[in-house]
Scaffold this motif. Sequence first.
Motif, PDB file in Angstrom:
ATOM      1  N   MET A   1       0.821  -1.185   0.000  1.00 50.24           N
ATOM      2  CA  MET A   1       0.000   0.000   0.000  1.00 50.24           C
ATOM      3  C   MET A   1       0.873   1.261   0.000  1.00 50.24           C
ATOM      4  O   MET A   1       0.641   2.163  -0.780  1.00 50.24           O
ATOM      5  CB  MET A   1      -0.922  -0.040   1.227  1.00 50.24           C
ATOM      6  N   LEU A   2       1.842   1.316   0.896  1.00 52.91           N
ATOM      7  CA  LEU A   2       2.719   2.478   0.984  1.00 52.91           C
ATOM      8  C   LEU A   2       3.526   2.656  -0.306  1.00 52.91           C
ATOM      9  O   LEU A   2       3.737   3.775  -0.761  1.00 52.91           O
ATOM     10  CB  LEU A   2       3.648   2.333   2.191  1.00 52.91           C
ATOM     11  N   GLU A   3       3.924   1.535  -0.906  1.00 47.65           N
ATOM     12  CA  GLU A   3       4.658   1.595  -2.173  1.00 47.65           C
ATOM     13  C   GLU A   3       3.800   2.210  -3.267  1.00 47.65           C
ATOM     14  O   GLU A   3       4.289   2.985  -4.098  1.00 47.65           O
ATOM     15  CB  GLU A   3       5.129   0.202  -2.582  1.00 47.65           C
ATOM     16  N   GLN A   4       2.520   1.885  -3.268  1.00 47.78           N
ATOM     17  CA  GLN A   4       1.608   2.440  -4.273  1.00 47.78           C
ATOM     18  C   GLN A   4       1.439   3.954  -4.089  1.00 47.78           C
ATOM     19  O   GLN A   4       1.342   4.687  -5.065  1.00 47.78           O
ATOM     20  CB  GLN A   4       0.247   1.750  -4.190  1.00 47.78           C
ATOM     21  N   ILE A   5       1.409   4.397  -2.843  1.00 51.53           N
ATOM     22  CA  ILE A   5       1.301   5.829  -2.576  1.00 51.53           C
ATOM     23  C   ILE A   5       2.542   6.551  -3.086  1.00 51.53           C
ATOM     24  O   ILE A   5       2.440   7.577  -3.762  1.00 51.53           O
ATOM     25  CB  ILE A   5       1.078   6.096  -1.070  1.00 51.53           C
ATOM     26  N   PHE A   6       3.727   6.007  -2.782  1.00 56.29           N
ATOM     27  CA  PHE A   6       4.967   6.620  -3.264  1.00 56.29           C
ATOM     28  C   PHE A   6       5.008   6.633  -4.790  1.00 56.29           C
ATOM     29  O   PHE A   6       5.421   7.613  -5.404  1.00 56.29           O
ATOM     30  CB  PHE A   6       6.194   5.900  -2.716  1.00 56.29           C
ATOM     31  N   PHE A   8       2.462   6.685  -6.822  1.00 58.65           N
ATOM     32  CA  PHE A   8       1.501   7.686  -7.281  1.00 58.65           C
ATOM     33  C   PHE A   8       2.095   9.087  -7.165  1.00 58.65           C
ATOM     34  O   PHE A   8       1.988   9.884  -8.092  1.00 58.65           O
ATOM     35  CB  PHE A   8       0.197   7.594  -6.471  1.00 58.65           C
ATOM     36  N   VAL A   9       2.712   9.386  -6.012  1.00 63.75           N
ATOM     37  CA  VAL A   9       3.296  10.711  -5.799  1.00 63.75           C
ATOM     38  C   VAL A   9       4.402  10.988  -6.816  1.00 63.75           C
ATOM     39  O   VAL A   9       4.486  12.096  -7.360  1.00 63.75           O
ATOM     40  CB  VAL A   9       3.820  10.853  -4.349  1.00 63.75           C
ATOM     41  N   ALA A  16      -0.034  15.747  -6.541  1.00 62.94           N
ATOM     42  CA  ALA A  16       0.282  15.565  -5.124  1.00 62.94           C
ATOM     43  C   ALA A  16       0.674  16.899  -4.480  1.00 62.94           C
ATOM     44  O   ALA A  16       0.278  17.187  -3.340  1.00 62.94           O
ATOM     45  CB  ALA A  16       1.408  14.541  -4.957  1.00 62.94           C
ATOM     46  N   TRP A  19      -2.446  18.923  -3.874  1.00 60.89           N
ATOM     47  CA  TRP A  19      -3.184  18.358  -2.740  1.00 60.89           C
ATOM     48  C   TRP A  19      -2.556  18.819  -1.420  1.00 60.89           C
ATOM     49  O   TRP A  19      -3.270  19.226  -0.503  1.00 60.89           O
ATOM     50  CB  TRP A  19      -3.206  16.833  -2.833  1.00 60.89           C
TER      51      TRP A  19
END
Length: 139
Positions: A1-6, A8-9, A16, A19
């Motif tokens: 999950m955290l990897e997907q956020i990074f 995306f950013v 980002a 936001w």
Amino acid sequence: MLEQIFEFVINHWILASIWVALLVLLIVTEGSKGGSAVSPQQATLLINTQDAKVLDVRSKEDFRKGHLPNAINIPARDVERRLSELEAYKDTPIIIVCKTGTSSGASGALLAKAGFTQLHKLRGGIMEWQNSSMPLVKS
């Protein structure tokens, strides 16, 4: 999950950044609503030297469990309807107290709109007051 956020950013850094800027703007705007934030010590000083009134906007049940001495209890949902009870304090310092210091701004904004001039919010609310070992009155 955290990897997907990074990921995306990194892939959408402009989105980002926007936001984050909007989040900061929201925090600053909400923080300035309804008066300046004061610490429990500053609130005590206002009460003792300027006869500041304390407006507790928590529910009646929470108010009965413990409140600042001589506080007036008008739940946040009733502030606009019960403004007449505060008319005598339009030019008096008023310290608005909620549970955590996050919801007193909305009540302060209503009071400011109604012409109240010296509004303050208790930073951290009643929880910060208790954490500072300040006295509470139970009714």
